[in-house]
Design a protein around this motif. Sequence first.
Motif, short mmCIF file in Angstrom:
data_model
loop_
_atom_site.label_atom_id
_atom_site.label_comp_id
_atom_site.label_asym_id
_atom_site.label_seq_id
_atom_site.Cartn_x
_atom_site.Cartn_y
_atom_site.Cartn_z
N GLN A 50 0.83 -1.18 0.00
CA GLN A 50 0.00 0.00 0.00
C GLN A 50 0.88 1.25 0.00
N VAL A 51 0.26 2.38 -0.34
CA VAL A 51 0.99 3.64 -0.39
C VAL A 51 1.35 4.09 1.02
N GLN A 52 2.61 4.48 1.18
CA GLN A 52 3.05 5.03 2.44
C GLN A 52 4.00 6.18 2.21
N LEU A 53 3.83 7.23 3.00
CA LEU A 53 4.77 8.32 3.11
C LEU A 53 5.09 8.46 4.59
N VAL A 54 6.35 8.26 4.94
CA VAL A 54 6.74 8.26 6.34
C VAL A 54 7.78 9.34 6.58
N GLU A 55 7.36 10.38 7.31
CA GLU A 55 8.27 11.47 7.63
C GLU A 55 9.08 11.13 8.88
N SER A 56 10.28 11.69 8.94
CA SER A 56 11.13 11.54 10.13
C SER A 56 12.08 12.72 10.20
N GLY A 57 12.74 12.85 11.34
CA GLY A 57 13.75 13.89 11.49
C GLY A 57 13.31 15.10 12.30
N GLY A 58 12.05 15.14 12.69
CA GLY A 58 11.60 16.26 13.50
C GLY A 58 12.16 16.20 14.90
N GLY A 59 11.93 17.27 15.64
CA GLY A 59 12.39 17.31 17.02
C GLY A 59 12.41 18.72 17.55
N LEU A 60 13.06 18.88 18.69
CA LEU A 60 13.19 20.18 19.34
C LEU A 60 14.57 20.75 19.03
N VAL A 61 14.61 21.99 18.61
CA VAL A 61 15.87 22.64 18.25
C VAL A 61 15.82 24.08 18.72
N GLN A 62 16.98 24.62 19.04
CA GLN A 62 17.04 26.02 19.45
C GLN A 62 16.97 26.94 18.25
N PRO A 63 16.52 28.17 18.45
CA PRO A 63 16.54 29.14 17.34
C PRO A 63 17.93 29.27 16.73
N GLY A 64 17.96 29.31 15.41
CA GLY A 64 19.23 29.36 14.69
C GLY A 64 19.77 28.00 14.34
N GLY A 65 19.16 26.95 14.87
CA GLY A 65 19.62 25.60 14.61
C GLY A 65 19.12 25.04 13.29
N SER A 66 19.46 23.78 13.06
CA SER A 66 19.11 23.12 11.81
C SER A 66 18.49 21.75 12.09
N LEU A 67 17.64 21.34 11.17
CA LEU A 67 17.09 19.99 11.15
C LEU A 67 16.98 19.54 9.71
N ARG A 68 17.04 18.23 9.51
CA ARG A 68 16.82 17.67 8.18
C ARG A 68 15.68 16.67 8.27
N LEU A 69 14.59 16.99 7.59
CA LEU A 69 13.45 16.08 7.54
C LEU A 69 13.59 15.15 6.35
N SER A 70 13.12 13.94 6.53
CA SER A 70 13.09 12.96 5.45
C SER A 70 11.66 12.45 5.29
N CYS A 71 11.33 12.07 4.08
CA CYS A 71 10.02 11.46 3.80
C CYS A 71 10.28 10.28 2.88
N ALA A 72 10.11 9.08 3.41
CA ALA A 72 10.33 7.86 2.65
C ALA A 72 9.02 7.39 2.03
N ALA A 73 9.03 7.18 0.73
CA ALA A 73 7.82 6.80 0.00
C ALA A 73 7.87 5.33 -0.42
N SER A 74 6.72 4.71 -0.47
CA SER A 74 6.62 3.35 -0.96
C SER A 74 5.20 3.12 -1.47
N GLY A 75 5.07 2.13 -2.35
CA GLY A 75 3.75 1.75 -2.84
C GLY A 75 3.29 2.50 -4.08
N PHE A 76 4.13 3.37 -4.64
CA PHE A 76 3.80 4.06 -5.88
C PHE A 76 5.11 4.41 -6.59
N THR A 77 4.97 4.84 -7.85
CA THR A 77 6.15 5.16 -8.65
C THR A 77 6.63 6.56 -8.28
#
Length: 118
Positions: A1-28
């Motif tokens: 089945q179709v899935q989109l799974v996000e990850s990488g969120g969290g708590l960060v201080q102002p000025g900081g960085s985060l990298r979010l990912s979204c892994a897809a499956s079940g479609f082209t």
Amino acid sequence: QVQLVESGGGLVQPGGSLRLSCAASGFTFSAYSMKWYRQAPGKEREWVASIIRAGDNPYYADSVKGRFAISRDNAKNTVYLQMNSLKPEDTAVYYCNAVMIYGSDSYWGQGTQVAVSS
């Protein structure tokens, strides 16, 4: 089945960085443009960034232009959102969205929480 799974969120201080990912499956994956949206508490969901195909120019909301970068890796069926110089107003649940390039199918992930606070 179709899935989109996000990850990488969290708590960060102002000025900081985060990298979010979204892994897809079940479609082209390569047949879909990929977008990031966010929804802050008490506010409507808003568009953040888009990339149609790998190598295409990305598009950004004015509020994140120059700070965020969207990219995609079709070999890994994954879209990324690199977020730099984060501000408290970036606090939201971030969602990835897949939209068929030649069609109308659209899929959403479940979201990942980003909190920017000192």
